[in-house]
Every structure is written in structure tokens, then in C-alpha cells.
Design an enzyme around this catalytic site. Structure first.
Site, PDB file in Angstrom:
ATOM      1  N   ASP A  12       0.873  -0.967   0.043  1.00 13.58           N
ATOM      2  CA  ASP A  12       0.060   0.029  -0.042  1.00 13.58           C
ATOM      3  C   ASP A  12       0.761   1.262  -0.093  1.00 13.58           C
ATOM      4  O   ASP A  12       2.067   1.169   0.644  1.00 13.58           O
ATOM      5  CB  ASP A  12      -0.783  -0.067   1.123  1.00 13.58           C
ATOM      6  CG  ASP A  12      -2.125   1.036   1.193  1.00 13.58           C
ATOM      7  OD1 ASP A  12      -2.410   1.598  -0.018  1.00 13.58           O
ATOM      8  OD2 ASP A  12      -2.775   1.292   2.119  1.00 13.58           O
ATOM      9  N   GLY A  15       0.200   5.604  -4.511  1.00 18.16           N
ATOM     10  CA  GLY A  15      -0.328   7.008  -4.831  1.00 18.16           C
ATOM     11  C   GLY A  15       0.171   8.107  -3.923  1.00 18.16           C
ATOM     12  O   GLY A  15       0.472   9.104  -4.413  1.00 18.16           O
ATOM     13  N   ARG A  16       0.300   7.803  -2.399  1.00 15.77           N
ATOM     14  CA  ARG A  16       0.815   8.754  -1.802  1.00 15.77           C
ATOM     15  C   ARG A  16       2.393   9.015  -1.811  1.00 15.77           C
ATOM     16  O   ARG A  16       2.830  10.162  -1.754  1.00 15.77           O
ATOM     17  CB  ARG A  16       0.750   8.471  -0.256  1.00 15.77           C
ATOM     18  CG  ARG A  16      -0.673   8.547   0.447  1.00 15.77           C
ATOM     19  CD  ARG A  16      -1.126   7.976   1.633  1.00 15.77           C
ATOM     20  NE  ARG A  16      -1.408   6.464   1.166  1.00 15.77           N
ATOM     21  CZ  ARG A  16      -1.461   5.564   1.965  1.00 15.77           C
ATOM     22  NH1 ARG A  16      -1.454   5.862   3.436  1.00 15.77           N
ATOM     23  NH2 ARG A  16      -1.667   4.325   1.676  1.00 15.77           N
ATOM     24  N   ASN A  60     -10.766  -2.431  -6.099  1.00 15.04           N
ATOM     25  CA  ASN A  60      -9.828  -1.651  -7.070  1.00 15.04           C
ATOM     26  C   ASN A  60     -10.520  -1.469  -8.288  1.00 15.04           C
ATOM     27  O   ASN A  60     -10.289  -0.340  -9.263  1.00 15.04           O
ATOM     28  CB  ASN A  60      -8.331  -2.285  -7.225  1.00 15.04           C
ATOM     29  CG  ASN A  60      -7.450  -1.943  -5.873  1.00 15.04           C
ATOM     30  OD1 ASN A  60      -6.507  -2.909  -5.942  1.00 15.04           O
ATOM     31  ND2 ASN A  60      -7.810  -1.148  -5.191  1.00 15.04           N
ATOM     32  N   ARG A  63     -11.729   2.208  -9.043  1.00 16.43           N
ATOM     33  CA  ARG A  63     -10.828   3.358  -9.654  1.00 16.43           C
ATOM     34  C   ARG A  63     -11.040   3.923 -10.859  1.00 16.43           C
ATOM     35  O   ARG A  63     -11.517   3.342 -11.717  1.00 16.43           O
ATOM     36  CB  ARG A  63      -9.231   2.910  -8.907  1.00 16.43           C
ATOM     37  CG  ARG A  63      -9.000   2.598  -7.825  1.00 16.43           C
ATOM     38  CD  ARG A  63      -7.563   2.279  -7.568  1.00 16.43           C
ATOM     39  NE  ARG A  63      -7.456   2.070  -6.317  1.00 16.43           N
ATOM     40  CZ  ARG A  63      -6.305   2.462  -5.549  1.00 16.43           C
ATOM     41  NH1 ARG A  63      -5.172   2.664  -6.138  1.00 16.43           N
ATOM     42  NH2 ARG A  63      -6.137   2.166  -4.245  1.00 16.43           N
TER      43      ARG A  63
HETATM   44  C1  FPP Z   1      -1.757   0.473  -3.462  1.00 19.69           C
HETATM   45  O1  FPP Z   1      -1.350   1.783  -3.556  1.00 19.69           O
HETATM   46  C2  FPP Z   1      -1.276  -0.392  -4.247  1.00 19.69           C
HETATM   47  C3  FPP Z   1      -2.209  -1.096  -5.158  1.00 19.69           C
HETATM   48  C4  FPP Z   1      -3.686  -0.687  -5.461  1.00 19.69           C
HETATM   49  C5  FPP Z   1      -1.857  -1.927  -6.193  1.00 19.69           C
HETATM   50  C6  FPP Z   1      -0.596  -2.652  -6.096  1.00 19.69           C
HETATM   51  C7  FPP Z   1       0.306  -2.904  -7.034  1.00 19.69           C
HETATM   52  C8  FPP Z   1       1.755  -2.757  -7.389  1.00 19.69           C
HETATM   53  C9  FPP Z   1       2.584  -2.558  -6.308  1.00 19.69           C
HETATM   54  C10 FPP Z   1       1.990  -2.832  -8.844  1.00 19.69           C
HETATM   55  C11 FPP Z   1       1.646  -4.212  -9.731  1.00 19.69           C
HETATM   56  C12 FPP Z   1       2.484  -5.079  -8.936  1.00 19.69           C
HETATM   57  C13 FPP Z   1       3.043  -6.266  -9.631  1.00 19.69           C
HETATM   58  C14 FPP Z   1       3.615  -7.076  -8.895  1.00 19.69           C
HETATM   59  C15 FPP Z   1       3.114  -6.240 -11.234  1.00 19.69           C
HETATM   60  P1  FPP Z   1      -2.422   2.586  -3.505  1.00 19.69           P
HETATM   61  O2  FPP Z   1      -2.341   3.340  -5.068  1.00 19.69           O
HETATM   62  O3  FPP Z   1      -3.766   2.330  -2.929  1.00 19.69           O
HETATM   63  O4  FPP Z   1      -1.827   3.900  -2.805  1.00 19.69           O
HETATM   64  P2  FPP Z   1      -2.360   5.173  -1.989  1.00 19.69           P
HETATM   65  O5  FPP Z   1      -3.344   4.442  -0.719  1.00 19.69           O
HETATM   66  O6  FPP Z   1      -1.521   5.745  -1.431  1.00 19.69           O
HETATM   67  O7  FPP Z   1      -3.351   5.874  -2.778  1.00 19.69           O
END
Ligand code: FPP
Length: 243
Positions: A12, A15-16, A60, A63
């Protein structure tokens, strides 16, 4: 060091991280994918047996379409580029989640990587994709109800073990350790049933800044928890019995 038999990670904070660096959310996911690649390799080299990564939740899908597209693209690119490396590292790739929601090109890529790594005997790497634990549990209940309706199963046959065998994780041990980055302290619909006895570790690092050293610190912390538990419990139990 005693490793968890199964480590599950909620990656997680992409985005941040992007926001903090004045970049687009896509940049955060690109950096997050690079980190995932490094952590996967490190886990395999350490000798971990099972690693599950929460790569895309059922929620997700809500989004913006452009962000869903970039996440799918990154996943496809990762698998196309990395499958040869997975084989080299003896990593078997699998997924859990609702495959029916995934675009056909992604499905093809997943199936190709799964097939290509099927005979690898080292670490099992599971991507939770279009995964939601409530959906997984609901689907298991529906399947069981159907078998009961067809008189192929009796309600008295159902135990926790039998129920687990209807989940997509049926061939894996439950996670001993669940790690979530970014300081959030919740499970967000991830492995709810399987987490009954899991240890939890919440790291304040955002996923794109999570390093191999951070991983080692998490594993060391897990090791201490396990060791304390193993050594003290019999003494405590004895003392409790005498009070
Ligand atoms: C959370 O960050 C992450 C995700 C929704 C997706 C996780 C995916 C990856 C790390 C990339 C793809 C992975 C592979 C292995 C191909 P967020 O966007 O929710 O962050 P935020 O809460 O700060 O907005």
C-alpha cells in the site's frame, strides 16, 4: 532465522508516494512494481516457501479507468518480462481472485506464466488479483450449498478444514505473517478467513520506498515473536496452573 511458511503482503502507498514526489499515480505504481520485483527475488533467495501479494482487489475496479488500465498494463509487462527470471529462481507463479473479471489478454498472460513455471519447486508466488475475501467466502458457501442441495454433502460434514478446502487458497498454508505498508492498519478484504492466527506487521514505509533491509527487519521481528512464544509459553502455562 525461522521464516514464516507463508508471508502475505498488502503493498500500500503507491499513490501517496507519487503525490509526495510531485508525480502521477502511475509513477507510484511503476515504482511499486519495481519494488515488488526486488522483494519477490529476495524472498525466493531467502528460502521462503509461499509469498502472496495483494496486487489488485475487487474494490480496485472502482478506481478511474485510466488507473485500472495502467495497473493491468504493469502486471502484463511484469509477467512478460519476468517469467524467464521466475523460472531461473525456481519460482512457481499462481493467482487467486475472480478471473472472470479480468481482460482476456491479461488472462492469457497469467495462464502462460502459470504454465511456464508449473514445474518450479522453489517459492510459490501468488498474486491476489481481482481478489476479495468476502467474495471468495461467499463463493465457497454457494458451492457448499449447491452440493448440499444435490445431496452430495451433508451439513454435518462441514468443519473448518472442510470449509477451507473450498477456498482458492486450499493448497497453501494460512499466512503466518501479514505485512501492510503505508501505516494503514486494516485488512481491506484480504485473506479474512486465512488470517485467523496470523501475526501482523504494519510498516510506516510507503510501498515504493520499502527495501530489502525493511523486509529483513520484518522477518527478524516475526522471528522474535515466534521465539518468545515458543520459549515462554510452557513456563507461563505451568505458572498459571499453579496460581
Ligand atoms: C496500493 O497503492 C497499491 C495498489 C492498489 C496496487 C499494488 C500494485 C503494485 C505494487 C504494482 C503491480 C504489482 C505487480 C507485482 C505487477 P495505492 O494506490 O492504494 O496507494 P495510496 O493508498 O497511497 O493511494
Amino acid at each position: 532465522m525461522q521464516l514464516p511458511r507463508h508471508l502475505a503482503i498488502i503493498m500500500d502507498g503507491n499513490g501517496r508516494w507519487a503525490e509526495q514526489h510531485g508525480k502521477s499515480r502511475s509513477h507510484g505504481h511503476i515504482k511499486g512494481t519495481r519494488v515488488a520485483k526486488k522483494i519477490i527475488q529476495k524472498c525466493a533467495r531467502l528460502g521462503l516457501q509461499n509469498l502472496t501479494l495483494y496486487a489488485f482487489s475487487t474494490e480496485n475496479w472502482l478506481r478511474p479507468k485510466s488507473e485500472v488500465t495502467i495497473l493491468m498494463k504493469l502486471l502484463k509487462k511484469y509477467l512478460k518480462k519476468e517469467t524467464a527470471n521466475l523460472i531461473k529462481e525456481n519460482i512457481r507463479f499462481e493467482t487467486i481472485g475472480d478471473r472472470s473479471q479480468l481482460p482476456s489478454d491479461i488472462l492469457e498472460t497469467l495462464e502462460a506464466s502459470q504454465k511456464a513455471t508449473a514445474s518450479c519447486t522453489g517459492m510459490r508466488l501468488v498474486f491476489a488479483l481481482s481478489y476479495g475475501s468476502r467474495q471468495e467466502i461467499t463463493s465457497a458457501v454457494r458451492h457448499i450449498a449447491q452440493l448440499i442441495e444435490n445431496r452430495e454433502l451433508k451439513s454435518s460434514d462441514i468443519s473448518a478444514e472442510v470449509f477451507s478446502s473450498f477456498l482458492q487458497t486450499r493448497t497453501m498454508p494460512d499466512p503466518d505473517l501479514i505485512l501492510r505498508t503505508s501505516g494503514e492498519k486494516r485488512l481491506s478484504n484480504f485473506l479474512l478467513w486465512q488470517a485467523a492466527y496470523s501475526e501482523f506487521y504494519f510498516s510506516n514505509k510507503l510501498w515504493p520506498e520499502f527495501s530489502e533491509e525493511d523486509l529483513l527487519a520484518v522477518l527478524q521481528d516475526f522471528n522474535l515473536r515466534e521465539r518468545r512464544f515458543g520459549q515462554v509459553r510452557p513456563v507461563e502455562t505451568h505458572e498459571q496452573l499453579n496460581h
